[in-house]
Design an enzyme around this catalytic site. Structure first.
Site, PDB file in Angstrom:
ATOM      1  CB  THR A  85      30.369  28.051  37.504  1.00 30.87           C
ATOM      2  OG1 THR A  85      30.567  29.136  38.174  1.00 30.87           O
ATOM      3  CG2 THR A  85      28.696  27.675  37.729  1.00 30.87           C
ATOM      4  CG  LEU A 135      27.435  28.951  33.034  1.00 31.45           C
ATOM      5  CD1 LEU A 135      27.757  26.643  32.695  1.00 31.45           C
ATOM      6  CD2 LEU A 135      26.038  28.291  34.261  1.00 31.45           C
ATOM      7  CG  ASP A 136      30.198  32.905  37.460  1.00 33.72           C
ATOM      8  OD1 ASP A 136      29.884  33.623  36.954  1.00 33.72           O
ATOM      9  OD2 ASP A 136      30.500  32.162  38.717  1.00 33.72           O
ATOM     10  CB  ALA A 137      35.844  31.418  34.152  1.00 30.44           C
TER      11      ALA A 137
END
EC number: 5.4.99.-
Length: 309
Positions: A143, A139-141
């Site tokens: 998100t 997951l993106d930082a």
């Protein structure tokens, strides 16, 4: 240690900018290639060249490449807000807070899921690169939501295969600007790195196949709450696809969101949450599914956009 390379410019790079040519030849980012040129470490036919100079096939290229960075390490580090949802001998499922990357990477100095899980005493699979052992998806930082990590070698192999073969159910909720038309649909558009920004991605002809399904759950005056299901798992896929439709995630300034709306709703990151994750358990073969509630910042923003409608 730096490395000096001397070679003729290949025919396939004819007419390309020097920074783009170096990036293509040596696997550098455009930013890193520009840095080499600006440091005076690249010349064409014995003459120092600028990054926007065009290369000619057969010209002699001399370049001094910087030493590769040391691989980042995944040291145990407690991560406030990182919550274990489920754990056994094969997997750990966590609910990731905002501001936490999945694993260490060059340039990232903040907390990571890998480090946080290790600090809790969980043994992670040793499969995969050293800095991302046990990581089967990311997951993106910015998100939040659910991630699964493998704690056994068997689980790592089976989960990597399940993600690759699209046998995992990944459901996100996203608050996007405006009202997508149609209200339910599929976005099938290839994604690759942005042609001029190394740190962004974009819909690009010839990119990797990328498929996103969505359904509108609620429509408000300024935004829509969507349920999003990923068929593929490209970096920034949801953010890129809805930005390309001119309906970026609220708060996602990187991909064109309205900063005024974000400020009004109190958001400092994209409104995007991995709220449901399902897969066959790698040990039992049984289908398991986990859910996550919205974190406080997303719930507050949602309450505010509802109140404005």
């Amino acid at each position: 240690m730096t490395e000096h390379r001397s070679l003729p410019v290949p025919d396939g790079l004819e007419g390309m900018r020097l920074d783009a040519a170096l990036a293509r030849l040596f696997g550098l980012s455009r930013t890193a290639a520009a840095g080499v040129i600006e440091a005076g470490d690249a010349s064409l036919d014995g003459t120092p060249a600028g990054k926007s100079d065009r290369v000619s096939a057969g010209s002699w290229l001399d370049v001094t490449l910087p030493a590769p960075p040391a691989p980042p390490s995944a040291n145990p580090e407690p991560v406030p807000g990182l919550r274990v949802v489920y754990a056994d001998d094969d997997i750990v499922v966590v609910d990731k807070p905002v501001g936490v990357a999945a694993h260490p990477s060059p340039g990232w100095t903040g907390p990571t899921v890998v480090g946080g899980v290790a600090a809790m005493g969980y043994r992670i699979s040793t499969s995969g690169a050293a800095e991302r052992q046990g990581v089967v998806h990311r997951l993106d930082a910015g998100t939040t939501g659910l991630m699964v990590l493998a704690t056994s070698e068997r689980a790592y192999t089976l989960l990597k295969r399940a993600f690759k073969e699209r046998e995992v159910s990944k459901v996100y909720h996203a608050l996007v600007q405006g009202h997508p038309d149609p209200s339910r649909g599929t976005i099938d558009a290839p994604i690759d790195r942005h042609p001029s920004s190394d740190w962004r991605f974009a819909v690009v002809a010839g990119g990797k196949p990328s498929v996103t399904h969505y359904d509108t759950l609620e429509a408000f005056r300024a935004a829509s709450l969507l349920e999003v299901t990923l068929e593929t798992g490209r970096t920034h896929q949801i953010r890129v696809h809805f930005s390309a439709l001119r309906h970026p995630c609220v708060g996602d300034l990187t991909y064109g969101a309205d900063p005024t709306l974000a400020a009004r709703l109190g958001l400092t990151r994209q409104w995007l949450h991995a709220m449901r994750l399902g897969f066959e358990h790698p040990a039992t073969g049984e289908w398991v599914e986990f859910t996550s509630e919205y974190p406080a910042d997303l719930q507050t923003a949602l309450d505010r956009v509802r109140a404005e409608s």
